[in-house]
Design an enzyme around this catalytic site. Structure first.
Site, short mmCIF file in Angstrom:
data_model
loop_
_atom_site.label_atom_id
_atom_site.label_comp_id
_atom_site.label_asym_id
_atom_site.label_seq_id
_atom_site.Cartn_x
_atom_site.Cartn_y
_atom_site.Cartn_z
N LYS A 13 0.83 -1.21 0.00
CA LYS A 13 0.00 0.00 0.00
C LYS A 13 0.86 1.26 0.00
CE LYS A 13 -2.20 -1.04 3.81
NZ LYS A 13 -1.49 -2.31 4.13
N ARG A 88 -9.70 1.63 10.07
CA ARG A 88 -9.20 0.28 10.34
C ARG A 88 -10.32 -0.67 10.80
NH1 ARG A 88 -3.58 -0.33 10.86
NH2 ARG A 88 -2.40 1.61 10.99
N ARG A 127 12.20 -6.50 4.56
CA ARG A 127 12.04 -5.06 4.34
C ARG A 127 12.96 -4.23 5.23
NH1 ARG A 127 5.92 -3.19 4.77
NH2 ARG A 127 6.29 -3.62 7.00
N ARG A 160 15.86 -1.43 10.12
CA ARG A 160 14.73 -2.36 10.00
C ARG A 160 13.80 -2.14 11.18
NH1 ARG A 160 15.80 -6.76 6.40
NH2 ARG A 160 17.98 -6.80 5.76
N ARG A 172 0.30 -9.59 13.59
CA ARG A 172 -0.28 -8.43 12.92
C ARG A 172 -1.35 -8.86 11.92
NH1 ARG A 172 4.78 -5.43 10.52
NH2 ARG A 172 3.24 -3.89 9.82
#
Length: 216
Positions: A13, A88, A127, A160, A172
């Site tokens: 996103k 959310r 990531r 990170r 998550r």
């Protein structure tokens, strides 16, 4: 053009939102950024939020919605905006609908990026970002042109997120499926949802989003 990019953490996103910002010149509204800005500016709702945070409590939906409402009234949102990280939950989605309606506005589209859990975990685990400008990279999918040097600002310092690991990501995802994924059905019922394959490469995902936005 008023849109929401919907999908689990790691779906891409943020990457796609930045491309929309660059092409259309509309702001990406992050609830975290808006909250910090309101507190820093000392607005009425910012003061309320600060009092809650100083007490070590979570900011209520009512306060967050007020901050989003305040931000949407600013001139740079006149041509549209991307909502990032909000709503959310179904309660927040209802509040957003009512808030926009009161302004004579409505969402143009909600774009869902669909990605398998295993791929999400792989993406998030690899990531990292530039410590200076925040540009995002990946161990295999997106490495700097020059190893160890940020493409955008030239910094050699990277970081990170401590929660970018497989174990935390699984937690998550559970939160996402419990609290946020019901929004898929919510916006589908309103005729606002467009779903695309987030498993495709970045350029293909961008093209798919562009095809949707071109029809607005």
């Amino acid at each position: 053009m008023r849109l929401i990019l919907l999908g689990p953490p790691g779906a891409g996103k943020g990457t796609q939102a930045q491309r929309i910002v660059d092409k259309y010149g509309i702001p990406q509204l992050s609830t975290g950024d808006m909250l910090r800005a309101a507190v820093s500016a000392g607005t009425e709702v910012g003061k309320r939020a600060k009092a809650v945070m100083d007490a070590g409590k979570l900011v209520s939906d009512e306060i967050v919605n007020a901050i989003v409402s305040e931000r949407i009234d600013q001139p740079d949102c006149a041509s549209g905006f991307i909502l990032d990280g909000f709503p959310r939950t179904l309660v927040q989605a209802d509040a957003t609908e009512q808030m926009l309606k009161a302004k004579g506005l409505e969402l143009s589209v909600v774009i869902e990026l669909k990605v398998d859990d295993a791929e999400l975990i792989r993406r998030v685990s690899g990531r990292y970002s530039c410590s200076n400008c925040g540009s995002v990279y990946h161990d295999t999918d997106k490495v700097p042109a020059t190893a160890g040097v940020c493409d955008k600002c030239g910094s050699t310092h990277f970081k990170r997120r401590p929660d970018d690991n497989a174990e935390t990501m699984a937690t998550r995802l559970q939160v996402y499926y419990k609290e946020t994924s019901p929004l898929i059905g919510y916006y589908y019922a309103k005729g606002k949802l467009q779903s695309i394959d987030g498993m495709a490469d970045i350029e293909h995902v961008t093209d798919s989003i562009e095809a949707i936005l071109a029809k607005l």
